[in-house]
Design a protein around this motif. Structure first.
Motif, PDB file in Angstrom:
ATOM      1  N   ILE A 275       4.553   2.150  -1.282  1.00  0.00           N
ATOM      2  CA  ILE A 275       4.335   1.123  -0.920  1.00  0.00           C
ATOM      3  C   ILE A 275       2.271   0.536  -1.846  1.00  0.00           C
ATOM      4  N   GLU A 276       2.525   1.059  -2.951  1.00  0.00           N
ATOM      5  CA  GLU A 276       1.584   1.257  -4.545  1.00  0.00           C
ATOM      6  C   GLU A 276       2.956  -0.277  -4.594  1.00  0.00           C
ATOM      7  N   GLN A 277       4.256  -0.561  -4.757  1.00  0.00           N
ATOM      8  CA  GLN A 277       4.747  -1.284  -5.916  1.00  0.00           C
ATOM      9  C   GLN A 277       5.098  -2.280  -5.169  1.00  0.00           C
ATOM     10  N   ARG A 278       4.578  -2.335  -3.293  1.00  0.00           N
ATOM     11  CA  ARG A 278       5.234  -3.701  -2.982  1.00  0.00           C
ATOM     12  C   ARG A 278       3.526  -4.558  -2.968  1.00  0.00           C
ATOM     13  N   ASN A 279       2.148  -3.069  -2.840  1.00  0.00           N
ATOM     14  CA  ASN A 279       1.019  -3.327  -2.731  1.00  0.00           C
ATOM     15  C   ASN A 279       1.116  -4.647  -4.321  1.00  0.00           C
ATOM     16  N   ILE A 280       1.297  -4.509  -5.292  1.00  0.00           N
ATOM     17  CA  ILE A 280       1.013  -5.047  -6.309  1.00  0.00           C
ATOM     18  C   ILE A 280       1.718  -6.223  -6.655  1.00  0.00           C
ATOM     19  N   GLU A 281       2.791  -6.114  -5.525  1.00  0.00           N
ATOM     20  CA  GLU A 281       3.931  -7.234  -5.344  1.00  0.00           C
ATOM     21  C   GLU A 281       2.782  -8.638  -5.123  1.00  0.00           C
ATOM     22  N   LYS A 282       2.377  -8.189  -4.039  1.00  0.00           N
ATOM     23  CA  LYS A 282       1.790  -9.396  -2.963  1.00  0.00           C
ATOM     24  C   LYS A 282       0.240  -9.678  -3.561  1.00  0.00           C
ATOM     25  N   ALA A 283      -0.628  -8.517  -4.339  1.00  0.00           N
ATOM     26  CA  ALA A 283      -1.161  -9.123  -4.779  1.00  0.00           C
ATOM     27  C   ALA A 283      -1.239 -10.171  -5.972  1.00  0.00           C
ATOM     28  N   PRO A 357       2.656  -7.165   5.383  1.00  0.00           N
ATOM     29  CA  PRO A 357       4.267  -7.498   4.930  1.00  0.00           C
ATOM     30  C   PRO A 357       4.713  -8.633   3.896  1.00  0.00           C
ATOM     31  N   LEU A 358       5.552  -8.005   3.060  1.00  0.00           N
ATOM     32  CA  LEU A 358       5.166  -9.403   2.124  1.00  0.00           C
ATOM     33  C   LEU A 358       5.183 -11.025   2.494  1.00  0.00           C
ATOM     34  N   GLU A 359       5.819 -11.372   3.680  1.00  0.00           N
ATOM     35  CA  GLU A 359       6.343 -12.236   3.943  1.00  0.00           C
ATOM     36  C   GLU A 359       4.862 -13.466   4.977  1.00  0.00           C
ATOM     37  N   GLY A 360       4.098 -12.323   5.116  1.00  0.00           N
ATOM     38  CA  GLY A 360       2.919 -12.529   5.084  1.00  0.00           C
ATOM     39  C   GLY A 360       1.741 -13.426   4.440  1.00  0.00           C
TER      40      GLY A 360
END
Length: 376
Positions: A275-283, A357-360
């Motif tokens: 989840i940390e990696q996905r959060n980095i990508e979203k931000a 989600p990333l889509e958001g």
């Protein structure tokens, strides 16, 4: 893809849809018990199983060491601003607390702690408008402080400590107290640098009403005489968080979120690392769009931008009440909800917690570009 809107609320915040569906399915009858979780005795076998599983999963997710106790409490992060000093400020009999003010929440924490302790502001980024974090090397720390308080993620102002300070390296042996309410479970925690951490659940964990406290065992048993027994960490720990009736429904939902997070996968990683990696990508996606814009801006220094809470504003002449209102109305029409900034700072704010989600974020970035094309 779900047809539900994307909810960017700062808290109470969006929950994983799979968790909401499970809650709905178990609302009238939890696992054949004939009861809703909201109807169970907190000392009964069924709820004991729920609470013990939730605590075990949380300890596993955050790799909480065995010499830390996990407490399920009430009152939210705001109440912990009083509960912490009532438990820790008199630990050395001197009542001294050092506080780092990096935004609106840590400022409130210091103000509340003054009711119970001698509070020194070790550093304050307020004069600069809370646009950067004060460097730990500049902190004025007292050797006899009972603890040092920081807010590791400022929900309103959008700043985040991406690395917790090493107080020993700064010459302080005081335990570090961390308000991690708005980014708990979004990243790993270096427990070797922490004495106590607390978090309201309503950002990344579950419904409002539940508060988590992670406290090192040697910090138990130092509560002031005025501390209510239900807020004495030692009393709560000895009763396994059942000294008084805990927020049972909140603990249940939190436990489901922990299970969802344990099963979360991103690339070859799982759990909090994933989840940390996905959060980095979203931000990164959202900040890149704001940095490239001629209409929008974010005012926080790049090295301390929050991955969870992204305040942004219309630039210069574009920053009018009419255009702000147009932006928010247009966002709502696109099913992008609760983007209005905190009333104390204005503008807009996108909170992109674990459940977003990333889509958001992609949908928000597309709207930013369309708005700029129309008004820029």
């Amino acid at each position: 893809m779900s047809s539900r809107p994307f909810n960017f609320s700062a808290g109470p915040a969006a929950l994983p849809e799979a968790v909401l569906q499970q809650v709905a399915g178990e609302m009238l009858d939890w696992h054949g018990s004939g009861m809703s979780v909201m109807e169970m005795s907190h000392r009964g076998r069924e709820f004991t199983e729920i609470a013990e599983t939730a605590e075990r999963d949380l300890r596993e997710l955050l790799q909480v060491p065995s010499h830390f106790r996990i407490l399920f409490m009430q009152g939210g992060g705001l109440a912990e601003n009083a509960i912490v000093p009532m438990n820790l400020a008199g630990r050395q009999g001197l009542g001294k607390v050092d506080a780092v003010v990096s935004g609106s929440w840590s400022k409130k924490s210091a103000q509340e702690a003054r009711r119970y302790a001698d509070v020194q502001i070790a550093a304050d980024s307020g004069p600069g408008g809370y646009r950067s974090l004060p460097s730990p090397s500049s902190w004025q720390l007292r050797r006899d402080a009972a603890y040092v308080h920081i807010c590791s993620n400022e929900t309103i102002d959008g700043l985040e400590f991406h690395e917790l300070p090493d107080l020993l390296a700064l010459g302080s042996e005081a335990p570090l107290v961390v308000d991690c309410s708005s980014h708990v479970l979004s990243r790993t925690i270096d427990w070797s640098r922490v004495g106590l951490a607390f978090a309201g659940a309503q950002k990344n964990i579950g419904p409002a009403g539940l508060t988590l406290v992670f406290v090192r065992e040697d910090l138990l048993g130092h509560a002031m005489a005025i501390c209510p027994s239900a807020f004495d960490y030692k009393t709560v720990a000895e009763a396994n968080s059942m000294y008084n009736t805990p927020p049972t429904f909140g603990i249940y939902v939190a436990g489901l979120v922990f299970q969802w997070l344990k099963a979360f996968r991103h690339g070859e990683q799982s759990g909090v690392a994933a989840i940390e990696q996905r959060n980095i990508e979203k931000a990164a996606l959202l900040y890149a769009a704001l940095d490239a814009s001629s209409v929008f801006e974010t005012r926080v220094a790049a090295e301390c931008r929050s991955r969870m809470n992204v305040p942004f504003y219309l630039r210069g002449a574009y920053d009018t009440p009419q255009l702000n209102e147009s932006f928010l109305n247009g966002a709502k029409a696109r099913n992008l909800l609760q983007l209005k900034g905190h009333k104390s700072v204005g503008g807009m704010r996108a909170s992109i917690y674990n459940a977003m989600p990333l889509e958001g974020v992609q949908a928000l970035v597309a709207y930013l570009k369309d708005f700029e094309a129309q008004y820029g």
